[in-house]
Write a protein that holds these residues in place. Sequence first.
Motif, PDB file in Angstrom:
ATOM      1  N   GLU A  99      33.100 -76.664 -83.987  1.00 53.79           N
ATOM      2  CA  GLU A  99      33.105 -77.041 -82.582  1.00 53.79           C
ATOM      3  C   GLU A  99      34.427 -76.607 -81.974  1.00 53.79           C
ATOM      4  O   GLU A  99      35.497 -76.905 -82.506  1.00 53.79           O
ATOM      5  CB  GLU A  99      32.908 -78.546 -82.440  1.00 53.79           C
ATOM      6  CG  GLU A  99      32.800 -79.001 -80.985  1.00 53.79           C
ATOM      7  CD  GLU A  99      32.469 -80.474 -80.873  1.00 53.79           C
ATOM      8  OE1 GLU A  99      32.480 -80.988 -79.736  1.00 53.79           O
ATOM      9  OE2 GLU A  99      32.202 -81.105 -81.908  1.00 53.79           O
ATOM     10  N   LEU A 127      30.697 -73.801 -79.340  1.00 54.06           N
ATOM     11  CA  LEU A 127      30.349 -73.991 -80.745  1.00 54.06           C
ATOM     12  C   LEU A 127      30.171 -72.621 -81.381  1.00 54.06           C
ATOM     13  O   LEU A 127      29.730 -71.670 -80.730  1.00 54.06           O
ATOM     14  CB  LEU A 127      29.061 -74.800 -80.910  1.00 54.06           C
ATOM     15  CG  LEU A 127      29.178 -76.306 -80.700  1.00 54.06           C
ATOM     16  CD1 LEU A 127      28.648 -76.672 -79.325  1.00 54.06           C
ATOM     17  CD2 LEU A 127      28.415 -77.068 -81.765  1.00 54.06           C
ATOM     18  N   PRO A 187      30.491 -81.023 -85.460  1.00 62.68           N
ATOM     19  CA  PRO A 187      29.115 -81.332 -85.064  1.00 62.68           C
ATOM     20  C   PRO A 187      28.329 -81.885 -86.238  1.00 62.68           C
ATOM     21  O   PRO A 187      28.480 -81.420 -87.370  1.00 62.68           O
ATOM     22  CB  PRO A 187      28.564 -79.976 -84.608  1.00 62.68           C
ATOM     23  CG  PRO A 187      29.405 -78.960 -85.307  1.00 62.68           C
ATOM     24  CD  PRO A 187      30.766 -79.580 -85.443  1.00 62.68           C
ATOM     25  N   TRP A 202      27.830 -86.342 -84.252  1.00 63.83           N
ATOM     26  CA  TRP A 202      29.167 -85.824 -84.532  1.00 63.83           C
ATOM     27  C   TRP A 202      29.712 -86.509 -85.778  1.00 63.83           C
ATOM     28  O   TRP A 202      29.364 -87.656 -86.075  1.00 63.83           O
ATOM     29  CB  TRP A 202      30.134 -86.115 -83.378  1.00 63.83           C
ATOM     30  CG  TRP A 202      29.721 -85.568 -82.057  1.00 63.83           C
ATOM     31  CD1 TRP A 202      30.134 -84.408 -81.466  1.00 63.83           C
ATOM     32  CD2 TRP A 202      28.818 -86.179 -81.117  1.00 63.83           C
ATOM     33  NE1 TRP A 202      29.544 -84.250 -80.242  1.00 63.83           N
ATOM     34  CE2 TRP A 202      28.725 -85.317 -79.999  1.00 63.83           C
ATOM     35  CE3 TRP A 202      28.071 -87.363 -81.134  1.00 63.83           C
ATOM     36  CZ2 TRP A 202      27.925 -85.608 -78.904  1.00 63.83           C
ATOM     37  CZ3 TRP A 202      27.257 -87.651 -80.041  1.00 63.83           C
ATOM     38  CH2 TRP A 202      27.191 -86.795 -78.941  1.00 63.83           C
TER      39      TRP A 202
END
Length: 497
Positions: free
Chosen positions: A111, A135, A417, A425
């Motif tokens: 991320e 991402l 992520p 998360w």
Amino acid sequence: MSEHDPIDELTRFAAGLGRAGGDMPLSAADVRRRGDRIRRRRTALAVGGAVLAVAGVTTPVLVLSGHGGADRDLVTRDPARSAPLGQQDLLTDDDTVYSDGADWFATATVEGDGPAAFHLCARESLTGLGATAVLQRTFELRNTADPTVEVSGEHFVEAIAQFPDAARAAAAYDTIAGWVQDCTQQAAATDTPDYRAFEPRPLDAGLADSDAEVISAQYGPAPKEIDPYGDAAYLAETGLVRVGSRIAVLDSAIVGQDYDFTDQTPVERMVPVAAQRLQPGTASPGEARTTSDPSGAPSGDRSGDAGPATTAIPDDFPLATGWPEPSGDGSAQGPSRDLPALTFTVCGQDAPDRPAPADRMGATWSQPEDGRRRQLSTYSTEADATAAAGALVAAYRDCADEQPDGNGFTAHHAVLPGELGDESWVLGSWSTSDGAPAVGIDATYVVRVGTALLVITGSNEGGASDPQGDIATTASGMADDAAAALAAMCVFTDAGC
């Protein structure tokens, strides 16, 4: 015994074709040696579509045909809905393609911009271009026909980015296309100075308010540890996709001499799938997008604001299921609404606990050097559940490194992520002393399904040498243990269980 080598006949054949210089530039023995090297390379890749030429090739050549646009059956034309950029918007192993006998497999998901440039030709980060969320996912090429054969040198990376509006996404798209076509300086900095890009090939992504194209390039030579003879170079494709205010950059590079696909190239085939995934909240090609929880039960992506029939957590919700019985000095409490709410303190501040939940339940489990907690909160809308998760995640993201404490220990925090629910998360914390990892880690898995938010925490000694790896492993194990709770969260979705 005759000393005649039939490959010598190729020199006369080449001359008959009017080849400049008449004879082939290599002797018959050199041609055979080069052919042996290339056959070993083809064995490693096992790719039926990529033909590596054998004789007389001194400069890699891209042979591309059949670029008639995207397969319309791969995409739907449903309008995009608003939802946060997440890993569900990235290509997966099932989405990527190469050729018979070889395929791409994901190796890491990051991320943010990360420590490395998202593309060889990038002159600044995606955030520097105005992206509000980024991402990236890296892939490696593997020989699927014979997994014992090692493949090296190839790479595929997808980077996706959210921009404030479509105009700024389009400007970033055009900027990156210009970088790929004029990349001499960036390639030279990586000891691959002979960079040459070809004309962009526009594609139809099959979606409203979208752009797509593929730019092929070659640069080299390949590193000597991959090709000590200097015959091969990198044969690259860059796929660019814009859907509304989002873009995707598909960066593929193969080591070889020819890149010959008589139909669509791999990146051309992946572009419409990448475009489909860029649509917030929409389905994958041909089916509803789902994310499996550890028990295997799918939970669909429902990002609308309509609430479920109830926000009340059932009294028999399996929040503590999956934990072992505590022993010795261990203890367990809950599930109960009377346990205090979890608090997360980073950089001297408690992470916001808002919006206020409609209902909340907690459970705890502990043994010496091993503490675990779970907390389930429900909200009146999915937007509120997402906002509550976002407030917690932002606190960690905004505090990567704290100031050293009085004992010389520095706390660090990271956000990765997750792979569960509608969005998730992994939050991690660890400490260093004089730059060396110290003992002890904290891992938190934050999972939203519908209007419910499950927060799973755990702490242990860790391995000290690889704290972030220990955090990822701990978080994965915590999710496995919470499989029953994750599966039961379907009650808080529009569709129910």
